[in-house]
Scaffold this motif. Sequence first.
Motif, PDB file in Angstrom:
ATOM      1  N   VAL A 127      10.344 -23.845  -2.756  1.00 61.40           N
ATOM      2  CA  VAL A 127      10.635 -22.652  -3.605  1.00 61.40           C
ATOM      3  C   VAL A 127      11.357 -21.404  -3.158  1.00 61.40           C
ATOM      4  N   ASP A 128      10.539 -20.976  -1.909  1.00 60.85           N
ATOM      5  CA  ASP A 128      11.117 -19.996  -0.865  1.00 60.85           C
ATOM      6  C   ASP A 128      12.729 -20.047  -1.026  1.00 60.85           C
ATOM      7  N   ARG A 129      13.162 -21.481  -0.217  1.00 57.53           N
ATOM      8  CA  ARG A 129      14.450 -21.709  -0.058  1.00 57.53           C
ATOM      9  C   ARG A 129      15.449 -21.689  -1.441  1.00 57.53           C
ATOM     10  N   LEU A 130      14.817 -21.862  -2.400  1.00 58.89           N
ATOM     11  CA  LEU A 130      15.796 -21.942  -3.680  1.00 58.89           C
ATOM     12  C   LEU A 130      15.633 -20.618  -4.228  1.00 58.89           C
ATOM     13  N   LEU A 131      14.676 -19.757  -4.058  1.00 57.71           N
ATOM     14  CA  LEU A 131      14.729 -18.401  -4.385  1.00 57.71           C
ATOM     15  C   LEU A 131      15.649 -17.531  -3.604  1.00 57.71           C
ATOM     16  N   GLU A 132      15.916 -17.916  -2.483  1.00 56.06           N
ATOM     17  CA  GLU A 132      16.852 -17.487  -1.486  1.00 56.06           C
ATOM     18  C   GLU A 132      18.250 -17.629  -2.055  1.00 56.06           C
TER      19      GLU A 132
ATOM     20  N   TYR B  94       1.469 -16.381  -2.875  1.00 56.26           N
ATOM     21  CA  TYR B  94       0.271 -15.751  -2.664  1.00 56.26           C
ATOM     22  C   TYR B  94      -0.807 -16.725  -2.381  1.00 56.26           C
ATOM     23  N   LEU B  95      -0.796 -17.897  -3.073  1.00 55.32           N
ATOM     24  CA  LEU B  95      -1.625 -19.014  -2.702  1.00 55.32           C
ATOM     25  C   LEU B  95      -1.628 -19.449  -1.353  1.00 55.32           C
ATOM     26  N   CYS B  96      -0.812 -19.662  -0.765  1.00 55.48           N
ATOM     27  CA  CYS B  96      -0.598 -20.026   0.608  1.00 55.48           C
ATOM     28  C   CYS B  96      -1.118 -18.863   1.511  1.00 55.48           C
TER      29      CYS B  96
ATOM     30  N   THR C  75       7.153 -17.923 -10.133  1.00 49.97           N
ATOM     31  CA  THR C  75       6.628 -18.957  -9.296  1.00 49.97           C
ATOM     32  C   THR C  75       6.772 -18.883  -7.836  1.00 49.97           C
ATOM     33  N   GLN C  76       7.728 -18.379  -7.230  1.00 50.75           N
ATOM     34  CA  GLN C  76       7.916 -18.325  -5.875  1.00 50.75           C
ATOM     35  C   GLN C  76       6.860 -17.016  -5.394  1.00 50.75           C
TER      36      GLN C  76
ATOM     37  N   LEU D 190       1.776 -25.902   0.543  1.00 47.83           N
ATOM     38  CA  LEU D 190       2.650 -25.161   1.656  1.00 47.83           C
ATOM     39  C   LEU D 190       3.924 -25.803   1.719  1.00 47.83           C
ATOM     40  N   THR D 191       4.357 -27.045   1.555  1.00 49.51           N
ATOM     41  CA  THR D 191       5.487 -27.845   1.349  1.00 49.51           C
ATOM     42  C   THR D 191       6.097 -27.261  -0.004  1.00 49.51           C
ATOM     43  N   LEU D 192       5.580 -27.410  -1.197  1.00 46.32           N
ATOM     44  CA  LEU D 192       6.208 -26.814  -2.083  1.00 46.32           C
ATOM     45  C   LEU D 192       6.621 -25.509  -2.336  1.00 46.32           C
ATOM     46  N   SER D 193       5.653 -24.732  -1.501  1.00 50.25           N
ATOM     47  CA  SER D 193       5.993 -23.072  -1.325  1.00 50.25           C
ATOM     48  C   SER D 193       7.207 -22.763  -0.508  1.00 50.25           C
ATOM     49  N   CYS D 194       7.511 -23.692   0.381  1.00 52.37           N
ATOM     50  CA  CYS D 194       8.809 -23.627   1.074  1.00 52.37           C
ATOM     51  C   CYS D 194      10.005 -23.851   0.242  1.00 52.37           C
TER      52      CYS D 194
END
Length: 371
Positions: A339-344, A302-304, A296-297, A333-337
Amino acid sequence: MARTVDERISALRARRRGEDRASLMAQDSAAVAKYVEKIGQQEAWETKATSKPNTRYVLGAMQEVDADYTRISTETAMRVANQLEKRIEGFHLEFHLQGSVPLNVHIRGVSDVDLLTLITAQFLSYDPGGLRASSGAYYPTTLTSLQQLKNLRAEEEPALENAFPAATVDTQGSKAIKISGGSLARSVDVVPSHWHDSADYQRSGALHDRGVIILDKRNSVTMTNYPFKHIREVSDRDLVAMGSLKKAIRLVKNIKADAEREIALPSFDLAAIMFHADMDALRKGHWYELGILAETQRHLDYLCHHPDYAKLLLVPDGTRLIFDSPAKFSALLTLSCEVDRLLEAVANENSIGLPASNHSDRRQLIQSLSF
């Protein structure tokens, strides 16, 4: 103020158990009994990764809602359908559910239900270039979709008020009549509609190829949707992904619900976005569920970074682009950010030594973990 992971877990638990909408069940004794029975029970995800709250949140956010809650949602919609069938005199109707509940990607125990109330063969529209139309199987009429649906809605609004006098019937919605409260354990969106026999449907006879015409009351126009094609396409691809596509859709819907900032993407578009993820990568989530977060991340990132590609993607039923407005891409972009934070956070919880320093390393770290 930013929500802590404990607050997100509490919100997730409340959504899944119906605590966030408990008032809707207040007058339904069966729903209340089921709620009381389950409220003290832990779900399987709550017993996993007990010292790793971000990991536990991800595992919970992917799971389907308890089947009893979903059953009550469906039964409530059918109660409304049964009353309409008895009370509508000007039309013969048939009823179908559309949206997240029949697709099984809803994230709330007490979830709104979309009920299509379809005029049957006494009136429908059709593609004149289809096989059945070319063979003379249809009979033209001077009646119009717009007037027929206005007439149907004019009958349904008072019928709902009379059938459920203790409920609230909201007639202000442009596309649906919302009924909630009273003896209803769920809020039901009643959508006046009729069938549209597309050229594909005239050839195949398959429900997923059949269109639905709905009324936009506010703008006095009609719209064509293909809700059963959306369900069919997502479900077929989920089979390829061994159940992980629907888990990914639930994950991003929960992340949106718990995000610090508003993410202006409807459920339909969130499903469409994940529909275009790598199914081979998602399939690995059948064995290692955190691999779903990793894909998902990667997919959102990639889309962003490839907007020209992203802006060409279609919704699963093929009727429009996903990102048909600049606001939707901004929401991506907001959703991707998020998910980025959650992955980290998940990678940090599961790292043995130093935390992984980039998204690629984090994905690699978590995608083979079992819980």
